[in-house]
Design an enzyme around this catalytic site. Structure first.
Site, PDB file in Angstrom:
ATOM      1  N   SER A 126       0.845  -1.190   0.000  1.00  0.00           N
ATOM      2  CA  SER A 126       0.000   0.000   0.000  1.00  0.00           C
ATOM      3  C   SER A 126       0.883   1.243   0.000  1.00  0.00           C
ATOM      4  O   SER A 126       1.985   1.241   0.571  1.00  0.00           O
ATOM      5  CB  SER A 126      -0.841  -0.036   1.279  1.00  0.00           C
ATOM      6  OG  SER A 126      -1.448   1.207   1.506  1.00  0.00           O
ATOM      7  N   TYR A 151      -2.192  -0.800  11.009  1.00  0.00           N
ATOM      8  CA  TYR A 151      -2.412  -1.440   9.704  1.00  0.00           C
ATOM      9  C   TYR A 151      -1.242  -1.129   8.767  1.00  0.00           C
ATOM     10  O   TYR A 151      -0.658  -2.021   8.144  1.00  0.00           O
ATOM     11  CB  TYR A 151      -3.728  -0.957   9.070  1.00  0.00           C
ATOM     12  CG  TYR A 151      -3.816  -1.296   7.605  1.00  0.00           C
ATOM     13  CD1 TYR A 151      -4.104  -2.589   7.190  1.00  0.00           C
ATOM     14  CD2 TYR A 151      -3.552  -0.332   6.618  1.00  0.00           C
ATOM     15  CE1 TYR A 151      -4.140  -2.921   5.835  1.00  0.00           C
ATOM     16  CE2 TYR A 151      -3.588  -0.652   5.266  1.00  0.00           C
ATOM     17  CZ  TYR A 151      -3.886  -1.937   4.880  1.00  0.00           C
ATOM     18  OH  TYR A 151      -3.896  -2.251   3.542  1.00  0.00           O
ATOM     19  N   LYS A 155       1.926  -3.552   6.913  1.00  0.00           N
ATOM     20  CA  LYS A 155       2.341  -3.597   5.503  1.00  0.00           C
ATOM     21  C   LYS A 155       3.845  -3.370   5.375  1.00  0.00           C
ATOM     22  O   LYS A 155       4.530  -4.047   4.607  1.00  0.00           O
ATOM     23  CB  LYS A 155       1.571  -2.544   4.691  1.00  0.00           C
ATOM     24  CG  LYS A 155       0.099  -2.869   4.517  1.00  0.00           C
ATOM     25  CD  LYS A 155      -0.109  -4.053   3.591  1.00  0.00           C
ATOM     26  CE  LYS A 155      -1.533  -4.561   3.603  1.00  0.00           C
ATOM     27  NZ  LYS A 155      -1.761  -5.812   2.908  1.00  0.00           N
TER      28      LYS A 155
HETATM   29  P1  NAD Z   1     -10.891  -7.313   1.333  1.00  0.00           P
HETATM   30  O1  NAD Z   1     -11.139  -7.313   2.800  1.00  0.00           O
HETATM   31  O2  NAD Z   1     -12.046  -7.107   0.429  1.00  0.00           O
HETATM   32  O3  NAD Z   1     -10.154  -8.666   0.911  1.00  0.00           O
HETATM   33  C1  NAD Z   1      -9.295  -9.371   1.766  1.00  0.00           C
HETATM   34  C2  NAD Z   1      -9.770 -10.811   1.795  1.00  0.00           C
HETATM   35  O4  NAD Z   1      -8.901 -11.563   2.629  1.00  0.00           O
HETATM   36  C3  NAD Z   1     -11.178 -10.955   2.372  1.00  0.00           C
HETATM   37  O5  NAD Z   1     -11.960 -11.710   1.466  1.00  0.00           O
HETATM   38  C4  NAD Z   1     -10.962 -11.701   3.685  1.00  0.00           C
HETATM   39  O6  NAD Z   1     -12.055 -12.560   3.973  1.00  0.00           O
HETATM   40  C5  NAD Z   1      -9.676 -12.445   3.398  1.00  0.00           C
HETATM   41  N1  NAD Z   1      -8.866 -12.786   4.576  1.00  0.00           N
HETATM   42  C6  NAD Z   1      -8.463 -11.949   5.564  1.00  0.00           C
HETATM   43  N2  NAD Z   1      -7.692 -12.591   6.439  1.00  0.00           N
HETATM   44  C7  NAD Z   1      -7.589 -13.865   5.995  1.00  0.00           C
HETATM   45  C8  NAD Z   1      -6.911 -15.007   6.467  1.00  0.00           C
HETATM   46  N3  NAD Z   1      -6.200 -14.999   7.601  1.00  0.00           N
HETATM   47  N4  NAD Z   1      -6.990 -16.167   5.750  1.00  0.00           N
HETATM   48  C9  NAD Z   1      -7.724 -16.193   4.619  1.00  0.00           C
HETATM   49  N5  NAD Z   1      -8.396 -15.154   4.128  1.00  0.00           N
HETATM   50  C10 NAD Z   1      -8.327 -13.979   4.815  1.00  0.00           C
HETATM   51  O7  NAD Z   1      -9.768  -6.235   1.055  1.00  0.00           O
HETATM   52  P2  NAD Z   1      -9.262  -5.629  -0.331  1.00  0.00           P
HETATM   53  O8  NAD Z   1      -9.656  -4.211  -0.381  1.00  0.00           O
HETATM   54  O9  NAD Z   1      -9.606  -6.537  -1.447  1.00  0.00           O
HETATM   55  O10 NAD Z   1      -7.696  -5.655  -0.069  1.00  0.00           O
HETATM   56  C11 NAD Z   1      -6.894  -6.716  -0.564  1.00  0.00           C
HETATM   57  C12 NAD Z   1      -5.467  -6.463  -0.139  1.00  0.00           C
HETATM   58  O11 NAD Z   1      -5.038  -5.202  -0.640  1.00  0.00           O
HETATM   59  C13 NAD Z   1      -5.256  -6.401   1.365  1.00  0.00           C
HETATM   60  O12 NAD Z   1      -4.009  -6.995   1.653  1.00  0.00           O
HETATM   61  C14 NAD Z   1      -5.228  -4.916   1.653  1.00  0.00           C
HETATM   62  O13 NAD Z   1      -4.495  -4.651   2.816  1.00  0.00           O
HETATM   63  C15 NAD Z   1      -4.527  -4.407   0.413  1.00  0.00           C
HETATM   64  N6  NAD Z   1      -4.800  -3.008   0.109  1.00  0.00           N
HETATM   65  C16 NAD Z   1      -6.093  -2.582  -0.010  1.00  0.00           C
HETATM   66  C17 NAD Z   1      -6.359  -1.243  -0.300  1.00  0.00           C
HETATM   67  C18 NAD Z   1      -7.766  -0.740  -0.398  1.00  0.00           C
HETATM   68  O14 NAD Z   1      -7.976   0.477  -0.302  1.00  0.00           O
HETATM   69  N7  NAD Z   1      -8.764  -1.590  -0.606  1.00  0.00           N
HETATM   70  C19 NAD Z   1      -5.290  -0.354  -0.503  1.00  0.00           C
HETATM   71  C20 NAD Z   1      -3.978  -0.826  -0.379  1.00  0.00           C
HETATM   72  C21 NAD Z   1      -3.750  -2.164  -0.076  1.00  0.00           C
HETATM   73  C1  WQD Z   2      -9.600   9.341   1.128  1.00  0.00           C
HETATM   74  C2  WQD Z   2      -9.857  10.790   1.471  1.00  0.00           C
HETATM   75  C3  WQD Z   2     -10.278  11.220   3.809  1.00  0.00           C
HETATM   76  C4  WQD Z   2     -14.071   9.126   4.130  1.00  0.00           C
HETATM   77  C5  WQD Z   2      -6.884   4.417   3.161  1.00  0.00           C
HETATM   78  C6  WQD Z   2      -5.795   3.755   3.953  1.00  0.00           C
HETATM   79  C7  WQD Z   2      -4.715   3.267   3.040  1.00  0.00           C
HETATM   80  C8  WQD Z   2      -5.286   2.403   1.928  1.00  0.00           C
HETATM   81  C9  WQD Z   2      -6.449   3.038   1.232  1.00  0.00           C
HETATM   82  C10 WQD Z   2      -5.192   0.103   2.437  1.00  0.00           C
HETATM   83  C11 WQD Z   2      -9.180  11.238   2.766  1.00  0.00           C
HETATM   84  C12 WQD Z   2     -11.485  11.550   2.959  1.00  0.00           C
HETATM   85  C13 WQD Z   2     -12.890   9.650   3.640  1.00  0.00           C
HETATM   86  C14 WQD Z   2     -15.127  10.005   4.470  1.00  0.00           C
HETATM   87  C15 WQD Z   2     -13.756  11.860   3.810  1.00  0.00           C
HETATM   88  N1  WQD Z   2      -5.807   1.180   2.403  1.00  0.00           N
HETATM   89  N2  WQD Z   2     -12.744  10.987   3.494  1.00  0.00           N
HETATM   90  N3  WQD Z   2     -14.926  11.344   4.291  1.00  0.00           N
HETATM   91  O1  WQD Z   2      -7.186   7.428   3.863  1.00  0.00           O
HETATM   92  O2  WQD Z   2      -6.299   7.789   1.517  1.00  0.00           O
HETATM   93  O3  WQD Z   2      -6.327   5.540   2.472  1.00  0.00           O
HETATM   94  O4  WQD Z   2      -7.411   3.489   2.202  1.00  0.00           O
HETATM   95  O5  WQD Z   2      -4.028  -0.089   2.311  1.00  0.00           O
HETATM   96  O6  WQD Z   2      -3.817   2.568   3.824  1.00  0.00           O
HETATM   97  O7  WQD Z   2      -5.266   4.681   4.877  1.00  0.00           O
HETATM   98  O8  WQD Z   2      -8.449   6.571   1.826  1.00  0.00           O
HETATM   99  O9  WQD Z   2     -10.807   6.495   1.179  1.00  0.00           O
HETATM  100  O10 WQD Z   2     -10.232   6.495   3.633  1.00  0.00           O
HETATM  101  O11 WQD Z   2      -9.879   8.562   2.292  1.00  0.00           O
HETATM  102  O12 WQD Z   2     -13.634  13.080   3.696  1.00  0.00           O
HETATM  103  O13 WQD Z   2     -16.200   9.603   4.938  1.00  0.00           O
HETATM  104  O14 WQD Z   2     -11.268  10.940   1.708  1.00  0.00           O
HETATM  105  O15 WQD Z   2     -10.128  12.181   4.813  1.00  0.00           O
HETATM  106  O16 WQD Z   2      -8.778  12.549   2.570  1.00  0.00           O
HETATM  107  P1  WQD Z   2      -7.020   6.951   2.478  1.00  0.00           P
HETATM  108  P2  WQD Z   2      -9.912   6.952   2.261  1.00  0.00           P
END
Ligand code: NAD
Ligand code: WQD
Length: 351
Positions: A126, A151, A155
Protein backbone atom coordinates in the site's frame (compact mmCIF):
# COMPACT_ATOMS: atom_id res chain seq x y z
CA UNK A 1 -1.69 -31.17 -14.13
CA UNK A 2 -2.14 -27.51 -15.19
CA UNK A 3 -0.14 -24.91 -13.26
CA UNK A 4 -2.31 -23.05 -10.79
CA UNK A 5 -2.07 -19.58 -9.26
CA UNK A 6 -3.14 -19.51 -5.62
CA UNK A 7 -5.04 -16.33 -4.72
CA UNK A 8 -5.27 -15.75 -0.98
CA UNK A 9 -8.11 -13.38 -0.10
CA UNK A 10 -9.51 -13.96 -3.59
CA UNK A 11 -13.14 -13.54 -2.48
CA UNK A 12 -12.40 -9.96 -1.41
CA UNK A 13 -12.64 -6.74 -3.35
CA UNK A 14 -9.31 -6.58 -5.17
CA UNK A 15 -8.68 -10.34 -5.11
CA UNK A 16 -11.93 -11.11 -6.95
CA UNK A 17 -11.17 -8.60 -9.71
CA UNK A 18 -7.69 -10.06 -10.02
CA UNK A 19 -9.17 -13.56 -10.26
CA UNK A 20 -11.18 -12.38 -13.30
CA UNK A 21 -8.10 -10.84 -14.93
CA UNK A 22 -6.05 -14.00 -14.38
CA UNK A 23 -8.79 -16.37 -15.56
CA UNK A 24 -9.39 -14.27 -18.66
CA UNK A 25 -5.65 -14.45 -19.38
CA UNK A 26 -5.76 -18.25 -19.21
CA UNK A 27 -4.57 -18.87 -15.65
CA UNK A 28 -5.93 -21.70 -13.61
CA UNK A 29 -6.75 -20.17 -10.22
CA UNK A 30 -7.47 -21.46 -6.75
CA UNK A 31 -9.02 -19.07 -4.24
CA UNK A 32 -8.26 -19.47 -0.55
CA UNK A 33 -10.28 -17.19 1.72
CA UNK A 34 -11.63 -17.51 5.26
CA UNK A 35 -14.54 -15.21 4.31
CA UNK A 36 -13.94 -12.99 7.36
CA UNK A 37 -14.63 -9.96 5.15
CA UNK A 38 -16.26 -11.48 2.09
CA UNK A 39 -18.90 -13.87 0.90
CA UNK A 40 -19.13 -17.17 -0.96
CA UNK A 41 -21.61 -15.46 -3.30
CA UNK A 42 -18.61 -13.63 -4.76
CA UNK A 43 -17.25 -16.98 -5.99
CA UNK A 44 -20.56 -17.77 -7.74
CA UNK A 45 -20.42 -14.36 -9.39
CA UNK A 46 -16.86 -15.06 -10.54
CA UNK A 47 -18.07 -18.28 -12.12
CA UNK A 48 -20.95 -16.55 -13.91
CA UNK A 49 -18.68 -13.78 -15.09
CA UNK A 50 -15.87 -15.96 -16.41
CA UNK A 51 -17.98 -18.99 -17.41
CA UNK A 52 -15.38 -21.06 -15.57
CA UNK A 53 -15.54 -23.27 -12.51
CA UNK A 54 -13.55 -21.42 -9.85
CA UNK A 55 -11.81 -23.64 -7.31
CA UNK A 56 -12.49 -22.26 -3.85
CA UNK A 57 -11.31 -23.38 -0.42
CA UNK A 58 -12.68 -21.75 2.70
CA UNK A 59 -9.73 -21.58 5.03
CA UNK A 60 -7.12 -19.49 6.76
CA UNK A 61 -3.59 -18.64 5.61
CA UNK A 62 -2.46 -19.36 9.17
CA UNK A 63 -3.52 -23.02 8.92
CA UNK A 64 -0.21 -24.74 8.12
CA UNK A 65 -1.77 -28.18 7.56
CA UNK A 66 -4.32 -26.77 5.16
CA UNK A 67 -1.61 -24.92 3.22
CA UNK A 68 0.55 -28.05 2.93
CA UNK A 69 -2.48 -29.98 1.75
CA UNK A 70 -3.24 -27.32 -0.88
CA UNK A 71 0.34 -27.25 -2.15
CA UNK A 72 0.33 -31.06 -2.36
CA UNK A 73 -3.00 -31.30 -4.17
CA UNK A 74 -2.55 -28.52 -6.70
CA UNK A 75 0.41 -27.77 -8.96
CA UNK A 76 0.86 -24.21 -7.71
CA UNK A 77 3.61 -22.13 -9.28
CA UNK A 78 2.77 -18.68 -7.88
CA UNK A 79 0.81 -17.04 -5.09
CA UNK A 80 -0.99 -13.69 -5.22
CA UNK A 81 -1.45 -12.73 -1.60
CA UNK A 82 -4.35 -10.40 -0.73
CA UNK A 83 -5.54 -12.01 2.54
CA UNK A 84 -5.33 -9.34 5.19
CA UNK A 85 -7.34 -7.24 7.59
CA UNK A 86 -7.52 -3.72 6.20
CA UNK A 87 -9.37 -1.27 8.41
CA UNK A 88 -7.14 1.51 9.67
CA UNK A 89 -9.52 2.38 12.52
CA UNK A 90 -9.93 -1.23 13.64
CA UNK A 91 -6.17 -1.73 13.57
CA UNK A 92 -5.81 1.01 16.18
CA UNK A 93 -8.33 -0.74 18.44
CA UNK A 94 -7.13 -4.31 17.79
CA UNK A 95 -3.44 -4.20 16.89
CA UNK A 96 -2.83 -7.80 17.95
CA UNK A 97 -5.41 -9.04 15.45
CA UNK A 98 -3.70 -7.07 12.72
CA UNK A 99 -0.16 -8.21 13.51
CA UNK A 100 -1.35 -11.82 13.92
CA UNK A 101 -3.43 -11.94 10.76
CA UNK A 102 -1.32 -9.83 8.45
CA UNK A 103 2.28 -10.27 9.59
CA UNK A 104 2.18 -13.75 11.18
CA UNK A 105 -0.23 -14.88 8.44
CA UNK A 106 2.23 -13.86 5.72
CA UNK A 107 5.03 -15.59 7.62
CA UNK A 108 2.97 -18.80 7.75
CA UNK A 109 2.19 -18.53 4.06
CA UNK A 110 5.86 -18.01 3.09
CA UNK A 111 6.97 -20.91 5.28
CA UNK A 112 4.43 -23.17 3.61
CA UNK A 113 5.54 -21.94 0.18
CA UNK A 114 9.18 -22.67 0.99
CA UNK A 115 8.34 -26.14 2.35
CA UNK A 116 6.58 -26.86 -0.91
CA UNK A 117 9.11 -25.28 -3.28
CA UNK A 118 6.93 -22.40 -4.47
CA UNK A 119 8.90 -19.16 -4.65
CA UNK A 120 6.87 -16.68 -6.71
CA UNK A 121 4.78 -14.22 -4.74
CA UNK A 122 2.87 -11.03 -5.49
CA UNK A 123 1.99 -9.10 -2.35
CA UNK A 124 -0.68 -6.41 -1.81
CA UNK A 125 1.21 -3.55 -0.30
CA UNK A 126 0.00 0.00 0.00
CA UNK A 127 1.08 3.59 -0.53
CA UNK A 128 0.66 3.80 3.23
CA UNK A 129 4.26 2.48 3.52
CA UNK A 130 5.49 5.89 2.33
CA UNK A 131 4.04 7.63 5.39
CA UNK A 132 4.09 11.42 5.04
CA UNK A 133 5.51 11.85 1.51
CA UNK A 134 8.68 13.88 1.17
CA UNK A 135 8.20 14.24 -2.59
CA UNK A 136 5.13 14.20 -4.84
CA UNK A 137 4.51 12.41 -7.14
CA UNK A 138 5.81 9.52 -5.07
CA UNK A 139 8.33 7.31 -6.86
CA UNK A 140 9.58 4.05 -5.37
CA UNK A 141 13.11 5.42 -4.92
CA UNK A 142 11.92 7.88 -2.26
CA UNK A 143 12.12 4.93 0.17
CA UNK A 144 9.59 3.95 2.77
CA UNK A 145 8.57 6.30 5.56
CA UNK A 146 6.77 5.91 8.85
CA UNK A 147 3.22 4.59 8.50
CA UNK A 148 0.98 6.26 11.06
CA UNK A 149 -1.20 3.36 12.18
CA UNK A 150 -0.85 -0.35 13.01
CA UNK A 151 -2.41 -1.44 9.70
CA UNK A 152 0.20 0.55 7.79
CA UNK A 153 2.96 -0.81 10.00
CA UNK A 154 1.89 -4.39 9.20
CA UNK A 155 2.34 -3.60 5.50
CA UNK A 156 5.80 -2.13 6.08
CA UNK A 157 6.85 -5.05 8.29
CA UNK A 158 5.72 -7.52 5.64
CA UNK A 159 7.64 -5.62 2.95
CA UNK A 160 10.76 -5.86 5.13
CA UNK A 161 10.16 -9.52 5.88
CA UNK A 162 9.78 -10.32 2.18
CA UNK A 163 12.87 -8.27 1.30
CA UNK A 164 14.94 -10.23 3.85
CA UNK A 165 13.56 -13.45 2.45
CA UNK A 166 14.64 -12.56 -1.10
CA UNK A 167 18.10 -11.59 0.12
CA UNK A 168 18.42 -14.93 1.93
CA UNK A 169 17.56 -17.18 -0.99
CA UNK A 170 17.80 -16.41 -4.74
CA UNK A 171 14.97 -18.77 -5.57
CA UNK A 172 12.45 -16.22 -4.32
CA UNK A 173 10.88 -13.83 -6.80
CA UNK A 174 8.59 -11.35 -5.10
CA UNK A 175 6.63 -8.33 -6.30
CA UNK A 176 5.46 -5.75 -3.78
CA UNK A 177 2.60 -3.80 -5.36
CA UNK A 178 1.98 -0.49 -3.62
CA UNK A 179 -1.60 0.38 -4.35
CA UNK A 180 -2.80 3.94 -4.15
CA UNK A 181 -6.60 4.32 -3.66
CA UNK A 182 -8.53 1.53 -5.40
CA UNK A 183 -12.15 2.32 -6.33
CA UNK A 184 -14.61 1.25 -9.03
CA UNK A 185 -15.86 -2.20 -9.91
CA UNK A 186 -15.97 -4.65 -12.79
CA UNK A 187 -17.92 -3.16 -15.69
CA UNK A 188 -20.45 -6.03 -15.55
CA UNK A 189 -21.73 -4.77 -12.20
CA UNK A 190 -21.47 -8.34 -10.88
CA UNK A 191 -18.52 -7.92 -8.52
CA UNK A 192 -17.43 -4.95 -6.48
CA UNK A 193 -16.58 -3.66 -3.03
CA UNK A 194 -18.90 -4.96 -0.31
CA UNK A 195 -17.69 -3.54 3.00
CA UNK A 196 -19.07 -5.09 6.18
CA UNK A 197 -20.50 -2.72 8.75
CA UNK A 198 -19.88 0.99 8.54
CA UNK A 199 -17.38 1.82 5.80
CA UNK A 200 -14.39 4.12 6.37
CA UNK A 201 -13.16 4.82 2.86
CA UNK A 202 -14.42 7.73 0.80
CA UNK A 203 -16.15 5.97 -2.10
CA UNK A 204 -18.03 3.39 0.01
CA UNK A 205 -19.21 6.22 2.31
CA UNK A 206 -20.29 8.33 -0.65
CA UNK A 207 -22.23 5.34 -2.05
CA UNK A 208 -24.04 4.87 1.25
CA UNK A 209 -25.17 8.48 1.11
CA UNK A 210 -26.20 8.15 -2.55
CA UNK A 211 -28.45 5.15 -1.83
CA UNK A 212 -29.92 6.84 1.23
CA UNK A 213 -28.37 4.63 3.89
CA UNK A 214 -26.41 7.53 5.35
CA UNK A 215 -27.92 11.04 5.56
CA UNK A 216 -24.79 12.94 4.59
CA UNK A 217 -21.11 12.56 3.85
CA UNK A 218 -18.60 13.84 6.35
CA UNK A 219 -15.69 15.57 4.62
CA UNK A 220 -12.69 15.46 6.93
CA UNK A 221 -10.90 18.78 6.75
CA UNK A 222 -11.25 21.77 4.41
CA UNK A 223 -8.12 23.59 5.54
CA UNK A 224 -5.44 21.46 3.88
CA UNK A 225 -2.85 23.20 1.70
CA UNK A 226 -4.56 21.96 -1.49
CA UNK A 227 -6.46 23.86 -4.20
CA UNK A 228 -9.87 23.50 -2.50
CA UNK A 229 -8.68 22.69 1.03
CA UNK A 230 -9.67 18.99 0.94
CA UNK A 231 -7.29 16.02 0.70
CA UNK A 232 -6.02 14.83 -2.64
CA UNK A 233 -5.56 11.14 -3.51
CA UNK A 234 -4.63 9.01 -6.51
CA UNK A 235 -7.78 6.95 -7.16
CA UNK A 236 -7.22 3.91 -9.35
CA UNK A 237 -9.79 1.67 -11.04
CA UNK A 238 -9.76 -1.79 -9.45
CA UNK A 239 -9.70 -3.46 -12.89
CA UNK A 240 -6.52 -1.57 -13.79
CA UNK A 241 -5.10 -2.66 -10.47
CA UNK A 242 -6.07 -6.27 -11.19
CA UNK A 243 -4.29 -6.16 -14.55
CA UNK A 244 -1.20 -4.88 -12.73
CA UNK A 245 -1.10 -8.21 -10.85
CA UNK A 246 -1.25 -10.16 -14.08
CA UNK A 247 1.65 -8.14 -15.47
CA UNK A 248 3.64 -8.57 -12.28
CA UNK A 249 3.20 -12.35 -12.40
CA UNK A 250 4.44 -12.39 -15.98
CA UNK A 251 7.56 -10.40 -15.10
CA UNK A 252 8.32 -12.39 -11.93
CA UNK A 253 8.55 -15.59 -13.98
CA UNK A 254 11.80 -14.30 -15.46
CA UNK A 255 13.08 -12.28 -12.55
CA UNK A 256 14.39 -13.17 -9.14
CA UNK A 257 14.67 -11.05 -6.02
CA UNK A 258 12.52 -8.31 -4.60
CA UNK A 259 10.67 -5.80 -6.80
CA UNK A 260 8.66 -2.73 -5.80
CA UNK A 261 6.03 -1.19 -8.04
CA UNK A 262 3.60 1.66 -7.44
CA UNK A 263 0.17 1.06 -8.92
CA UNK A 264 -1.52 4.42 -9.32
CA UNK A 265 -2.64 6.66 -12.16
CA UNK A 266 -0.33 9.58 -11.44
CA UNK A 267 -3.27 11.98 -11.08
CA UNK A 268 -4.72 13.30 -7.84
CA UNK A 269 -8.31 14.34 -7.11
CA UNK A 270 -9.61 16.15 -4.06
CA UNK A 271 -12.54 14.95 -1.96
CA UNK A 272 -14.68 17.77 -3.34
CA UNK A 273 -13.73 16.88 -6.92
CA UNK A 274 -14.84 13.29 -6.28
CA UNK A 275 -18.19 14.46 -4.91
CA UNK A 276 -18.66 16.83 -7.85
CA UNK A 277 -17.81 14.13 -10.41
CA UNK A 278 -20.22 11.70 -8.78
CA UNK A 279 -23.00 14.30 -8.87
CA UNK A 280 -22.30 15.19 -12.51
CA UNK A 281 -22.28 11.56 -13.62
CA UNK A 282 -25.29 10.26 -11.69
CA UNK A 283 -27.39 13.39 -11.27
CA UNK A 284 -27.64 12.57 -7.56
CA UNK A 285 -26.89 15.31 -5.04
CA UNK A 286 -24.61 14.30 -2.19
CA UNK A 287 -25.29 16.29 0.98
CA UNK A 288 -22.04 16.77 2.89
CA UNK A 289 -20.68 18.68 5.82
CA UNK A 290 -17.14 19.58 6.76
CA UNK A 291 -15.70 18.10 9.94
CA UNK A 292 -12.24 18.47 11.50
CA UNK A 293 -9.33 16.67 9.90
CA UNK A 294 -9.24 12.88 10.40
CA UNK A 295 -6.24 11.80 12.46
CA UNK A 296 -3.44 10.36 10.36
CA UNK A 297 -4.64 11.77 7.01
CA UNK A 298 -1.97 13.33 4.84
CA UNK A 299 -2.85 16.37 2.72
CA UNK A 300 -2.07 14.91 -0.67
CA UNK A 301 -0.42 12.05 -2.44
CA UNK A 302 -0.29 10.63 -5.89
CA UNK A 303 1.95 8.12 -7.58
CA UNK A 304 4.72 8.32 -10.06
CA UNK A 305 3.71 5.11 -11.87
CA UNK A 306 6.67 5.29 -14.29
CA UNK A 307 8.53 2.28 -12.88
CA UNK A 308 5.50 0.01 -13.38
CA UNK A 309 5.16 1.49 -16.89
CA UNK A 310 8.75 0.68 -17.79
CA UNK A 311 9.18 -2.65 -16.04
CA UNK A 312 5.67 -4.15 -16.18
CA UNK A 313 4.48 -2.49 -19.36
CA UNK A 314 1.48 -1.38 -17.29
CA UNK A 315 -0.35 1.91 -17.11
CA UNK A 316 -3.81 2.63 -15.78
CA UNK A 317 -6.30 2.89 -18.66
CA UNK A 318 -9.51 3.89 -16.88
CA UNK A 319 -10.22 7.49 -15.88
CA UNK A 320 -12.18 8.89 -12.96
CA UNK A 321 -15.41 8.96 -14.98
CA UNK A 322 -15.12 5.23 -15.63
CA UNK A 323 -14.30 4.54 -11.98
CA UNK A 324 -17.43 6.31 -10.80
CA UNK A 325 -19.72 4.88 -13.48
CA UNK A 326 -18.58 1.34 -12.65
CA UNK A 327 -18.73 1.83 -8.87
CA UNK A 328 -22.27 3.19 -9.18
CA UNK A 329 -23.39 0.39 -11.49
CA UNK A 330 -22.18 -2.16 -8.91
CA UNK A 331 -23.89 -0.31 -6.06
CA UNK A 332 -27.16 0.10 -7.96
CA UNK A 333 -27.33 -3.52 -9.07
CA UNK A 334 -26.38 -4.78 -5.61
CA UNK A 335 -27.85 -2.45 -3.01
CA UNK A 336 -27.29 -5.18 -0.38
CA UNK A 337 -23.87 -6.14 -1.74
CA UNK A 338 -23.52 -9.91 -2.13
CA UNK A 339 -26.38 -10.58 0.29
CA UNK A 340 -29.03 -10.49 -2.41
CA UNK A 341 -29.10 -11.78 -5.95
CA UNK A 342 -27.90 -9.64 -8.81
CA UNK A 343 -30.59 -7.18 -9.85
CA UNK A 344 -30.10 -6.70 -13.53
CA UNK A 345 -33.33 -4.70 -13.65
CA UNK A 346 -31.65 -2.18 -11.39
CA UNK A 347 -29.12 -1.27 -14.06
CA UNK A 348 -29.58 2.45 -14.21
CA UNK A 349 -28.69 4.99 -16.79
CA UNK A 350 -25.55 6.94 -16.11
CA UNK A 351 -24.61 9.89 -18.21
P1 NAD B 1 -10.89 -7.31 1.33
O1 NAD B 1 -11.14 -7.31 2.80
O2 NAD B 1 -12.05 -7.11 0.43
O3 NAD B 1 -10.15 -8.67 0.91
C1 NAD B 1 -9.30 -9.37 1.77
C2 NAD B 1 -9.77 -10.81 1.80
O4 NAD B 1 -8.90 -11.56 2.63
C3 NAD B 1 -11.18 -10.95 2.37
O5 NAD B 1 -11.96 -11.71 1.47
C4 NAD B 1 -10.96 -11.70 3.69
O6 NAD B 1 -12.05 -12.56 3.97
C5 NAD B 1 -9.68 -12.45 3.40
N1 NAD B 1 -8.87 -12.79 4.58
C6 NAD B 1 -8.46 -11.95 5.56
N2 NAD B 1 -7.69 -12.59 6.44
C7 NAD B 1 -7.59 -13.87 6.00
C8 NAD B 1 -6.91 -15.01 6.47
N3 NAD B 1 -6.20 -15.00 7.60
N4 NAD B 1 -6.99 -16.17 5.75
C9 NAD B 1 -7.72 -16.19 4.62
N5 NAD B 1 -8.40 -15.15 4.13
C10 NAD B 1 -8.33 -13.98 4.82
O7 NAD B 1 -9.77 -6.23 1.05
P2 NAD B 1 -9.26 -5.63 -0.33
O8 NAD B 1 -9.66 -4.21 -0.38
O9 NAD B 1 -9.61 -6.54 -1.45
O10 NAD B 1 -7.70 -5.66 -0.07
C11 NAD B 1 -6.89 -6.72 -0.56
C12 NAD B 1 -5.47 -6.46 -0.14
O11 NAD B 1 -5.04 -5.20 -0.64
C13 NAD B 1 -5.26 -6.40 1.36
O12 NAD B 1 -4.01 -7.00 1.65
C14 NAD B 1 -5.23 -4.92 1.65
O13 NAD B 1 -4.50 -4.65 2.82
C15 NAD B 1 -4.53 -4.41 0.41
N6 NAD B 1 -4.80 -3.01 0.11
C16 NAD B 1 -6.09 -2.58 -0.01
C17 NAD B 1 -6.36 -1.24 -0.30
C18 NAD B 1 -7.77 -0.74 -0.40
O14 NAD B 1 -7.98 0.48 -0.30
N7 NAD B 1 -8.76 -1.59 -0.61
C19 NAD B 1 -5.29 -0.35 -0.50
C20 NAD B 1 -3.98 -0.83 -0.38
C21 NAD B 1 -3.75 -2.16 -0.08
C1 WQD C 1 -9.60 9.34 1.13
C2 WQD C 1 -9.86 10.79 1.47
C3 WQD C 1 -10.28 11.22 3.81
C4 WQD C 1 -14.07 9.13 4.13
C5 WQD C 1 -6.88 4.42 3.16
C6 WQD C 1 -5.79 3.75 3.95
C7 WQD C 1 -4.72 3.27 3.04
C8 WQD C 1 -5.29 2.40 1.93
C9 WQD C 1 -6.45 3.04 1.23
C10 WQD C 1 -5.19 0.10 2.44
C11 WQD C 1 -9.18 11.24 2.77
C12 WQD C 1 -11.49 11.55 2.96
C13 WQD C 1 -12.89 9.65 3.64
C14 WQD C 1 -15.13 10.01 4.47
C15 WQD C 1 -13.76 11.86 3.81
N1 WQD C 1 -5.81 1.18 2.40
N2 WQD C 1 -12.74 10.99 3.49
N3 WQD C 1 -14.93 11.34 4.29
O1 WQD C 1 -7.19 7.43 3.86
O2 WQD C 1 -6.30 7.79 1.52
O3 WQD C 1 -6.33 5.54 2.47
O4 WQD C 1 -7.41 3.49 2.20
O5 WQD C 1 -4.03 -0.09 2.31
O6 WQD C 1 -3.82 2.57 3.82
O7 WQD C 1 -5.27 4.68 4.88
O8 WQD C 1 -8.45 6.57 1.83
O9 WQD C 1 -10.81 6.49 1.18
O10 WQD C 1 -10.23 6.50 3.63
O11 WQD C 1 -9.88 8.56 2.29
O12 WQD C 1 -13.63 13.08 3.70
O13 WQD C 1 -16.20 9.60 4.94
O14 WQD C 1 -11.27 10.94 1.71
O15 WQD C 1 -10.13 12.18 4.81
O16 WQD C 1 -8.78 12.55 2.57
P1 WQD C 1 -7.02 6.95 2.48
P2 WQD C 1 -9.91 6.95 2.26
Amino acid sequence: MRKTTLITGGAGYIGSHTAVALINAGHNVLVLDNLCNSSRECISRLEQLTLTRVEFIKGDIRDANLLDDIFRRYDIDAVVHFASLKSVAESVRKPLDYYANNVAGTLDLCQAMARNNVFQLVFSSSATVYGEPTRIPIAEDVGTGKPVNPYGRTKLMIEELLTDLCHSDPRWSIGLLRYFNPIGAHESGMIGEDPRGRPNNLLPCLMQVAIGRMPELTVYGNDYPTADGTCVRDYIHVVDLAIGHLKALQVLQHNSGINFWNLGTGTGYSVLQIIQSFEDITGITIPYRFAPRREGDIAQCWADPGKAGRELNWTAQRDLHQMIVDAWRWQSCNPQGYQASFEISALIAVK
